[in-house]
Design a protein around this motif. Structure first.
Motif, PDB file in Angstrom:
ATOM      1  N   PRO A  32      -4.911  90.521  51.145  1.00 30.49           N
ATOM      2  CA  PRO A  32      -5.855  89.832  50.614  1.00 30.49           C
ATOM      3  C   PRO A  32      -6.581  88.577  51.543  1.00 30.49           C
ATOM      4  O   PRO A  32      -6.239  87.537  51.341  1.00 30.49           O
ATOM      5  CB  PRO A  32      -5.162  88.818  49.272  1.00 30.49           C
ATOM      6  N   TYR A  33      -7.382  89.256  52.218  1.00 26.80           N
ATOM      7  CA  TYR A  33      -8.131  88.307  53.345  1.00 26.80           C
ATOM      8  C   TYR A  33      -8.807  87.253  52.558  1.00 26.80           C
ATOM      9  O   TYR A  33      -9.435  87.128  51.838  1.00 26.80           O
ATOM     10  CB  TYR A  33      -9.096  89.094  54.006  1.00 26.80           C
ATOM     11  N   GLU A  35      -7.699  84.592  50.859  1.00 24.83           N
ATOM     12  CA  GLU A  35      -7.373  84.527  49.457  1.00 24.83           C
ATOM     13  C   GLU A  35      -6.529  83.240  49.464  1.00 24.83           C
ATOM     14  O   GLU A  35      -6.903  82.479  48.402  1.00 24.83           O
ATOM     15  CB  GLU A  35      -6.292  85.489  48.935  1.00 24.83           C
ATOM     16  N   SER A  63      -8.628  98.553  54.722  1.00 26.56           N
ATOM     17  CA  SER A  63      -9.516  98.175  53.457  1.00 26.56           C
ATOM     18  C   SER A  63      -8.720  98.084  52.458  1.00 26.56           C
ATOM     19  O   SER A  63      -7.561  98.956  52.227  1.00 26.56           O
ATOM     20  CB  SER A  63     -10.709  98.899  53.197  1.00 26.56           C
ATOM     21  N   GLU A  64      -8.882  97.625  51.261  1.00 30.96           N
ATOM     22  CA  GLU A  64      -7.937  97.724  50.071  1.00 30.96           C
ATOM     23  C   GLU A  64      -8.350  99.015  49.349  1.00 30.96           C
ATOM     24  O   GLU A  64      -9.550  99.564  49.187  1.00 30.96           O
ATOM     25  CB  GLU A  64      -8.251  96.566  49.211  1.00 30.96           C
ATOM     26  N   ASP A  66      -8.939 100.940  46.420  1.00 29.42           N
ATOM     27  CA  ASP A  66      -8.808 100.568  44.778  1.00 29.42           C
ATOM     28  C   ASP A  66      -9.464 101.802  44.145  1.00 29.42           C
ATOM     29  O   ASP A  66      -9.831 101.757  43.235  1.00 29.42           O
ATOM     30  CB  ASP A  66      -9.683  99.666  44.484  1.00 29.42           C
ATOM     31  N   PRO A  75     -15.743  94.081  49.169  1.00 30.17           N
ATOM     32  CA  PRO A  75     -14.714  92.948  49.836  1.00 30.17           C
ATOM     33  C   PRO A  75     -13.265  93.524  50.075  1.00 30.17           C
ATOM     34  O   PRO A  75     -13.006  94.706  49.986  1.00 30.17           O
ATOM     35  CB  PRO A  75     -14.411  92.390  48.252  1.00 30.17           C
ATOM     36  N   ASN A  76     -12.615  92.561  50.948  1.00 31.64           N
ATOM     37  CA  ASN A  76     -11.296  92.669  51.370  1.00 31.64           C
ATOM     38  C   ASN A  76     -10.995  93.765  52.491  1.00 31.64           C
ATOM     39  O   ASN A  76     -10.215  94.580  52.157  1.00 31.64           O
ATOM     40  CB  ASN A  76     -10.492  92.750  50.052  1.00 31.64           C
ATOM     41  N   ASP A  99     -14.195  89.391  53.040  1.00 35.81           N
ATOM     42  CA  ASP A  99     -13.002  88.722  52.472  1.00 35.81           C
ATOM     43  C   ASP A  99     -12.933  89.013  51.153  1.00 35.81           C
ATOM     44  O   ASP A  99     -13.808  89.644  50.450  1.00 35.81           O
ATOM     45  CB  ASP A  99     -12.820  87.327  52.991  1.00 35.81           C
ATOM     46  N   SER A 100     -11.602  88.483  50.510  1.00 37.60           N
ATOM     47  CA  SER A 100     -11.287  89.009  49.161  1.00 37.60           C
ATOM     48  C   SER A 100     -12.304  88.160  48.266  1.00 37.60           C
ATOM     49  O   SER A 100     -12.218  88.286  46.989  1.00 37.60           O
ATOM     50  CB  SER A 100      -9.909  88.481  48.750  1.00 37.60           C
ATOM     51  N   THR A 101     -12.913  87.198  48.570  1.00 36.86           N
ATOM     52  CA  THR A 101     -14.290  86.527  47.695  1.00 36.86           C
ATOM     53  C   THR A 101     -15.442  87.172  47.714  1.00 36.86           C
ATOM     54  O   THR A 101     -16.425  86.736  47.131  1.00 36.86           O
ATOM     55  CB  THR A 101     -13.910  84.899  48.191  1.00 36.86           C
TER      56      THR A 101
END
Length: 171
Positions: A32-33, A35, A63-64, A66, A75-76, A99-101
């Motif tokens: 979670p970069y 976070e 990368s995440e 998902d 993101p992320n 990043d995660s945001t």
């Protein structure tokens, strides 16, 4: 998969080696970069042959997963790569960091930063930066976010700021 731990030249002992011809990779769990705030990621690389394959030679791509098709703009994610020899930006390290945001905002989100300070620029370089990343020597690449939590990030090569895309902090 396809990446191997080998003895290096005595600098680090064992290092991970990847050969572009075997599409080598190591899988990591999601990160979670940003976070929990600002962060930095550091890599030591040594390019012993010019990047002749594909468009980019990845140093790190994470990368995440998902379930959505891969896109570096969501993101992320963190991607660090070297444009190959026939690419106009050859000679720089290129970074995409979301990043995660971060939220995907279309073309506005599709930015990257090069180690020569240029942002989202695929034009040919007269001088690709202060360091030849393909000289066969070890080079340290560091990607860091702002310590105050503002938007943007910077890339350092061998401890020297290559470029930053820091945006004004919004309250």
């Amino acid at each position: 998969e396809g990446a191997d731990w080998v003895e290096d030249d005595g600098t680090f002992g064992k290092v991970l080696t990847c050969d572009a011809s075997d599409n080598a990779f190591m899988a990591l769990d999601p990160v979670p970069y940003a976070e929990r705030g600002s962060f930095a990621v550091n890599f030591w690389i040594r390019q012993t042959q010019p990047s002749l394959g594909g468009t980019f030679e990845y140093v790190y791509s994470h990368s995440e997963d998902d379930g959505v098709p891969f896109s570096p703009w969501y993101p992320n994610q963190l991607h660090v790569y070297l444009p190959e020899i026939s690419h106009p930006a050859h000679g720089v390290a290129r970074v995409i960091l979301k990043d995660s945001t971060d939220e995907y905002e279309g073309e506005r989100s599709e930015t990257y930063l090069d180690s020569d300070g240029l942002i989202s620029d695929n034009d040919a370089r007269d001088t690709p930066g202060h360091v030849d990343l393909e000289d066969g020597q070890w080079h340290m690449l560091t990607v860091t976010t702002r310590p105050d939590g503002g938007d943007g990030y910077a890339i350092f090569v061998d401890g020297i700021l290559g470029g930053a895309n820091f945006l004004p902090k919004t309250e």
